[in-house]
Design an enzyme around this catalytic site. Structure first.
Site, PDB file in Angstrom:
ATOM      1  N   LEU A  63       0.779  -1.175  -0.099  1.00  0.00           N
ATOM      2  CA  LEU A  63      -0.126  -0.020   0.080  1.00  0.00           C
ATOM      3  C   LEU A  63       0.883   1.470   0.078  1.00  0.00           C
ATOM      4  O   LEU A  63       1.917   1.333   0.779  1.00  0.00           O
ATOM      5  CB  LEU A  63      -0.940  -0.012   1.291  1.00  0.00           C
ATOM      6  CG  LEU A  63      -1.840  -1.139   1.357  1.00  0.00           C
ATOM      7  CD1 LEU A  63      -2.692  -0.957   2.683  1.00  0.00           C
ATOM      8  CD2 LEU A  63      -2.987  -0.919   0.071  1.00  0.00           C
ATOM      9  N   ASP A  64       0.472   2.296  -0.780  1.00  0.00           N
ATOM     10  CA  ASP A  64       1.298   3.502  -0.868  1.00  0.00           C
ATOM     11  C   ASP A  64       1.045   4.039   0.615  1.00  0.00           C
ATOM     12  O   ASP A  64       0.346   3.950   1.406  1.00  0.00           O
ATOM     13  CB  ASP A  64       0.777   4.302  -1.911  1.00  0.00           C
ATOM     14  CG  ASP A  64       1.067   4.206  -3.485  1.00  0.00           C
ATOM     15  OD1 ASP A  64       1.939   3.013  -3.431  1.00  0.00           O
ATOM     16  OD2 ASP A  64       0.269   4.511  -4.138  1.00  0.00           O
ATOM     17  N   PRO A  65       2.104   5.237   1.013  1.00  0.00           N
ATOM     18  CA  PRO A  65       2.064   5.601   2.219  1.00  0.00           C
ATOM     19  C   PRO A  65       0.813   6.356   2.593  1.00  0.00           C
ATOM     20  O   PRO A  65       0.585   6.018   3.644  1.00  0.00           O
ATOM     21  CB  PRO A  65       3.356   6.900   2.062  1.00  0.00           C
ATOM     22  CG  PRO A  65       4.253   6.063   1.105  1.00  0.00           C
ATOM     23  CD  PRO A  65       3.375   5.322   0.324  1.00  0.00           C
ATOM     24  N   VAL A  67      -2.124   5.615   1.640  1.00  0.00           N
ATOM     25  CA  VAL A  67      -3.155   4.413   1.673  1.00  0.00           C
ATOM     26  C   VAL A  67      -3.238   3.760   3.023  1.00  0.00           C
ATOM     27  O   VAL A  67      -2.249   3.677   3.751  1.00  0.00           O
ATOM     28  CB  VAL A  67      -3.190   3.445   0.681  1.00  0.00           C
ATOM     29  CG1 VAL A  67      -4.195   2.545   0.456  1.00  0.00           C
ATOM     30  CG2 VAL A  67      -3.032   4.144  -0.682  1.00  0.00           C
TER      31      VAL A  67
END
Length: 305
Positions: A63-65, A67
């Site tokens: 997951l992106d930071p 998210v």
């Protein structure tokens, strides 16, 4: 061979060395950072308790930071089960930020994106930027406002939601980008059993400092939980001993199976093998008929003991 015993009867030490936490990832840190923090906290707790510390932890689906949401963390030897997550679906709730008023036909336009889609990973992705196909199983519009659409997305693992939002904007004629994104499912885990990193750290302290294992037993699940979506094969203890040394699963060692052999024309499915008490022994590809009297049934992919 490591004998872990039935999953439901394992003590905290065994769970921390071969377990999974359905973590609710907060916004800010990367998935890799979260995994590292949890690994270090678990390792330190085990060391202080006089037990063998883990040296690894890994997450299922980056997951992106910014998210948030469902980020299963595999602890210790459970990291060997990572391929199982590639078989499961993902679910997200996303805000589609349109660059103009949401068209009146938005629901019908968005519905056209259900099914197989061509996607090329973005430039900043960690994989090669080759065109590939990903399946959108369900794309539901939950709510709309003047310039926003709230979406529920059920999709194949490896789908880039940011790219999907960009493409939806083109189809709507307004242009669009992904706003807030939260993952609500990484099969077989969903947001009904999420725990925060703080809850896990508190549970580690209760066990180590107060000799109270109950919070930890509620939070850390046996690693076999990861395998619930895979077909399973039960093998005899003697066959498990052979698998532990690298031998494949042969037909005489199969006790029971919940899958049929697909034959030479089909792609061999990934299966999990267990001892009769439910302890996972290996992941492998089904290459033979589990009801046969002779021959190789499972070619090993990952030995778990």
């Amino acid at each position: 061979m490591i004998r872990r015993g039935p999953p439901s009867e394992r003590p905290p030490t065994a769970l921390l060395q071969f377990g999974v936490v359905n973590l609710d990832k907060p916004p800010g840190p990367s998935s890799h950072q979260v995994s590292g923090w949890i690994r270090d906290a678990v390792a330190e707790t085990l060391s202080e308790a006089g037990k063998t510390p883990i040296d690894r932890a890994s997450h299922a689906g980056t997951l992106d930071p910014k998210v948030t949401g469902c980020l299963p963390l595999m602890l210790g030897h459970a990291t060997r089960l990572a391929p199982a997550f590639l078989e499961g679906r993902k679910e997200y709730v996303a805000v589609l930020e349109c660059h103009g008023p949401v068209p009146t036909d938005a629901r019908s336009v968005i519905a056209e994106f259900e099914g197989p889609l061509y996607q090329k990973p973005p430039r900043k992705s960690a994989v090669s930027r080759r065109l590939r196909v990903r399946e959108i199983y369900d794309l539901e519009v939950l709510e709309t406002s003047e310039r926003k659409v709230l979406l529920r997305i059920r999709c194949e693992s490896g789908t880039y939601v940011r790219k999907l939002c960009h493409d939806l904007g083109l189809a709507l004629g307004t242009g669009a980008h992904m706003g807030h994104l939260r993952r609500t499912e990484t099969a077989p885990f969903d947001d009904s059993t999420l725990v925060s990193a703080y809850e896990l750290l508190d549970a580690l302290a209760f066990w180590n400092e107060d000799d109270d294992p109950d919070p930890l037993l509620e939070i850390v699940q046996p690693a076999e939980r990861i395998l619930e979506g895979l077909p399973g094969i039960t093998i005899a203890p003697s066959a498990a001993e052979s698998v532990a040394t690298g031998a494949p699963v042969y037909a005489p060692g199969v006790i029971d199976a919940d899958i049929e052999f697909v034959g030479e024309d089909g792609s061999p499915p990934l299966v999990a093998c267990y001892t009769p008490d439910g302890a996972a022994i290996c992941l492998g590809k089904l290459v033979g008929d589990p009801t046969a009297d002779t021959g190789t049934v499972v070619a090993l992919e990952r030995v778990l003991v």
